[in-house]
Design a protein around this motif. Structure first.
Motif, PDB file in Angstrom:
ATOM      1  N   ALA A   1       3.913   8.432  -6.599  1.00 28.98           N
ATOM      2  CA  ALA A   1       3.172   7.421  -5.666  1.00 28.98           C
ATOM      3  C   ALA A   1       2.039   6.544  -6.528  1.00 28.98           C
ATOM      4  O   ALA A   1       2.519   5.640  -7.082  1.00 28.98           O
ATOM      5  N   TYR A   2       1.265   7.420  -7.556  1.00 28.08           N
ATOM      6  CA  TYR A   2       1.176   6.791  -8.481  1.00 28.08           C
ATOM      7  C   TYR A   2       1.571   5.919  -9.413  1.00 28.08           C
ATOM      8  O   TYR A   2       1.433   5.295 -10.337  1.00 28.08           O
TER       9      TYR A   2
ATOM     10  N   TYR B   1      -7.387   6.770  -3.710  1.00 25.68           N
ATOM     11  CA  TYR B   1      -7.241   7.328  -4.520  1.00 25.68           C
ATOM     12  C   TYR B   1      -7.215   9.157  -4.657  1.00 25.68           C
ATOM     13  O   TYR B   1      -7.364   9.655  -5.118  1.00 25.68           O
TER      14      TYR B   1
ATOM     15  N   PHE C   1       1.035  -1.360  -0.571  1.00 28.03           N
ATOM     16  CA  PHE C   1      -0.197   0.097   0.131  1.00 28.03           C
ATOM     17  C   PHE C   1       0.895   1.379  -0.381  1.00 28.03           C
ATOM     18  O   PHE C   1       1.536   1.601   0.492  1.00 28.03           O
ATOM     19  N   ILE C   2       0.340   2.276  -1.212  1.00 27.62           N
ATOM     20  CA  ILE C   2       1.467   3.657  -1.513  1.00 27.62           C
ATOM     21  C   ILE C   2       0.725   5.257  -0.255  1.00 27.62           C
ATOM     22  O   ILE C   2      -0.405   4.931  -0.696  1.00 27.62           O
TER      23      ILE C   2
ATOM     24  N   SER D   1      -2.412  -4.893   4.110  1.00 29.10           N
ATOM     25  CA  SER D   1      -1.037  -5.443   2.900  1.00 29.10           C
ATOM     26  C   SER D   1      -0.570  -5.752   3.004  1.00 29.10           C
ATOM     27  O   SER D   1       0.159  -5.853   4.837  1.00 29.10           O
TER      28      SER D   1
ATOM     29  N   GLN E   1       2.664  -2.414 -10.747  1.00 27.99           N
ATOM     30  CA  GLN E   1       1.620  -3.255 -10.985  1.00 27.99           C
ATOM     31  C   GLN E   1       2.473  -4.324 -12.070  1.00 27.99           C
ATOM     32  O   GLN E   1       1.634  -4.991 -12.911  1.00 27.99           O
TER      33      GLN E   1
ATOM     34  N   VAL F   1      -0.725  -3.394  -6.490  1.00 32.15           N
ATOM     35  CA  VAL F   1      -0.736  -2.080  -5.070  1.00 32.15           C
ATOM     36  C   VAL F   1      -2.259  -1.445  -4.881  1.00 32.15           C
ATOM     37  O   VAL F   1      -2.355  -1.464  -5.482  1.00 32.15           O
ATOM     38  N   GLU F   2      -2.088  -1.326  -4.096  1.00 31.87           N
ATOM     39  CA  GLU F   2      -3.345  -0.129  -3.565  1.00 31.87           C
ATOM     40  C   GLU F   2      -2.365   1.049  -3.140  1.00 31.87           C
ATOM     41  O   GLU F   2      -1.932   1.208  -2.460  1.00 31.87           O
ATOM     42  N   MET F   3      -3.652   2.323  -3.110  1.00 28.63           N
ATOM     43  CA  MET F   3      -3.514   3.634  -2.448  1.00 28.63           C
ATOM     44  C   MET F   3      -4.443   4.280  -2.421  1.00 28.63           C
ATOM     45  O   MET F   3      -5.639   2.864  -3.616  1.00 28.63           O
TER      46      MET F   3
ATOM     47  N   MET G   1       2.717   3.537  -8.351  1.00 29.02           N
ATOM     48  CA  MET G   1       1.782   1.762  -8.103  1.00 29.02           C
ATOM     49  C   MET G   1       2.061   1.158  -9.669  1.00 29.02           C
ATOM     50  O   MET G   1       1.719  -0.073 -10.175  1.00 29.02           O
ATOM     51  N   CYS G   2       1.558   2.214 -10.704  1.00 38.43           N
ATOM     52  CA  CYS G   2       1.187   1.062 -12.006  1.00 38.43           C
ATOM     53  C   CYS G   2       2.587   0.147 -12.187  1.00 38.43           C
ATOM     54  O   CYS G   2       2.394  -0.536 -13.032  1.00 38.43           O
TER      55      CYS G   2
END
Ligand code: ATP
Ligand code: MG
Length: 418
Positions: free
Chosen positions: A338-339, A356, A326-327, A373, A346, A352-354, A342-343
């Motif tokens: 972070a975004y 939004y 989890f970010i 997580s 993945q 990965v979760e964050m 994350m991508c």
């Protein structure tokens, strides 16, 4: 009138099937880490295979098997368990000629004519594993650790590992005699089955679920006091290996298991959440089975878990897939970073979760908790200035500041340092 399914034979419907897939995928992944390969064996085998391996005086062979004579007059049985078939195949295809250390796993339906209830069905499913060709207790520890690793990966911490040793053909006869002497004066309290099997298989009384047998055997002599030097050493060393890697266990000297082929180490993963259906997985060492089934004199050890019971446990403990990471990010630049990260992660096969919506750090951490997580990566303004972030291993409770880089983070998440 509509035709219904058969009692004790269940449908697994779309909502439920995801849990099954998750369990199966986790088994494939974890068992793969230990070098196990899948083997697929038939559902139907010659009846003789089970009678000879599981043992004539056991519940399974005496009254639980789906056996019939086919159109060619052959006595056949729908497999009640997996080990016999795997070992039959191992011998038939001479897998030992390639490597006597075979590591095999299987999954699929098993059939036993039992009284259906929660956690007990007539068609049920097992995921099992077998390791052949190793006498050293390192094999016992490896198999047990793999099983516990699998449950940890599912997020199930409740079932606990119980181990025992049943001795070997050298020392078991003496224990059998001791137990018979003990039971002799208590025969009246035993159930009909156990009284009948007193001569042929007195150990069964320790495994019996009837209250009378439980009470009558409460202070039965312990098999552990009758082990020969070799079996005692094997049991001690198995425990040493388990302790070495922090695999927690308890000793249960009453555990004898329902199949006759076990020698030395036996074990169960036991839960308090499923009533009488307390064994979620079970197994043991079988050092004579391969030879008894006509193969070379090679030892083996294995286990099988009941998938329905694992599914029930996931329901009891609330099942949720655990993301790898989890970010959490503080401030707009960190959120963008972070975004992007994350991508990238993945695509590197990391889940990965964050958050939004970009809420406060506190609320982001609450979300991380909710997801459970395995890791959290916190990108704060200060750290970002240094090109860094803080990676926290949530299971171990340790954290460190590391450079932001998808490859680096993926590596740490997939292969966490112990
Ligand atoms: P139990 O004591 O509950 O009857 P068992 O000793 O007969 O179990 P094993 O033959 O060792 O079980 O099978 C391994 C696992 O398979 C068990 O621990 C259990 O989780 C599962 N299992 C066995 N029988 C059934 C059944 N009829 N329905 C569902 N799961 C089962
Ligand atoms: Mg049973």
């Amino acid at each position: 009138m509509a035709i219904t399914g058969i009692k004790g034979f269940n449908d697994i419907l779309p909502n439920e099937v995801e849990k099954w897939q998750h369990i199966e995928n986790t088994a494939r992944r974890v068992f793969g880490l230990y070098g196990f390969s899948e083997i697929r064996i038939p559902i139907l085998e010659k009846t003789e295979l089970f009678a000879r391996s599981i043992g004539d005086a056991t519940d399974i062979v005496e009254k639980e098997m789906y056996s019939f004579t086919d159109k060619g007059d052959n006595r056949v049985t729908m497999r009640p368990e997996g080990t016999a078939g795997v070992i039959r195949s191992f011998i038939e295809h001479k897998l030992h000629a390639q490597d006597q250390v075979a590591k095999l796993y299987y999954m699929g339906p098993m059939f036993r004519y039992e009284r259906p209830q929660k956690g007990r069905y007539r068609q049920f499913h097992q995921i099992g594993a077998e390791l052949t060709g190793v006498t050293d207790p390192m094999a016992d520890a490896q198999v047990l650790t793999m099983l516990c690793h699998f449950f940890a990966e599912l997020g199930l911490t409740e079932p606990s590992l119980q181990i025992n040793s049943l001795g070997c053909p050298e020392c078991r006869p003496a224990y059998r005699q001791k137990l018979k002497d003990f039971l002799r004066s208590r025969l009246d309290s035993l159930c009909d089955d156990c009284r009948r099997r007193y001569e042929t298989n007195p150990l069964r009384a320790l495994d019996c679920k009837s209250t009378g047998c439980k009470e009558a055997t409460a202070d039965a002599p312990s098999v552990l006091d009758s082990l020969c030097a070799g079996c005692a050493e094997h049991f001690v060393k198995t425990q040493q290996y388990l302790k070495e890697t922090g695999t927690a266990y308890e000793i249960n000297p009453r555990m004898v298991r329902g199949l006759d082929y076990y020698t030395r180490t036996t074990f169960e993963l036991v839960t308090g959440l499923l009533g009488a259906q307390s064994a979620v997985a079970a197994g043991g060492r079988y050092d004579s089975l391969i030879e008894e089934l006509g193969g070379p004199a090679l030892p083996g050890i294995g286990f099988a878990m009941g998938v329905e019971r694992v599914v029930l446990l996931l329901a009891e403990q609330e099942f949720r897939k655990r993301p790898d990471i989890f970010i959490a990010a503080l401030g707009e630049p960190a959120r963008k970073e972070a975004y992007r990260l994350m991508c990238e992660l993945q695509r590197l096969d990391v889940s990965v979760e964050m958050d939004y919506e970009g809420k406060s750090l506190k609320s982001q951490m609450r979300r991380a908790d909710k997801f459970r997580s395995r890791f959290t990566l916190i990108i704060g303004e200060d750290e970002l200035g240094r090109g860094n972030a803080v990676l926290k291993n949530m299971d171990e409770g340790v954290q460190e500041e590391i450079p932001i880089g998808a490859q680096e983070i993926a590596g740490r998440v997939k292969y966490p340092a112990r």
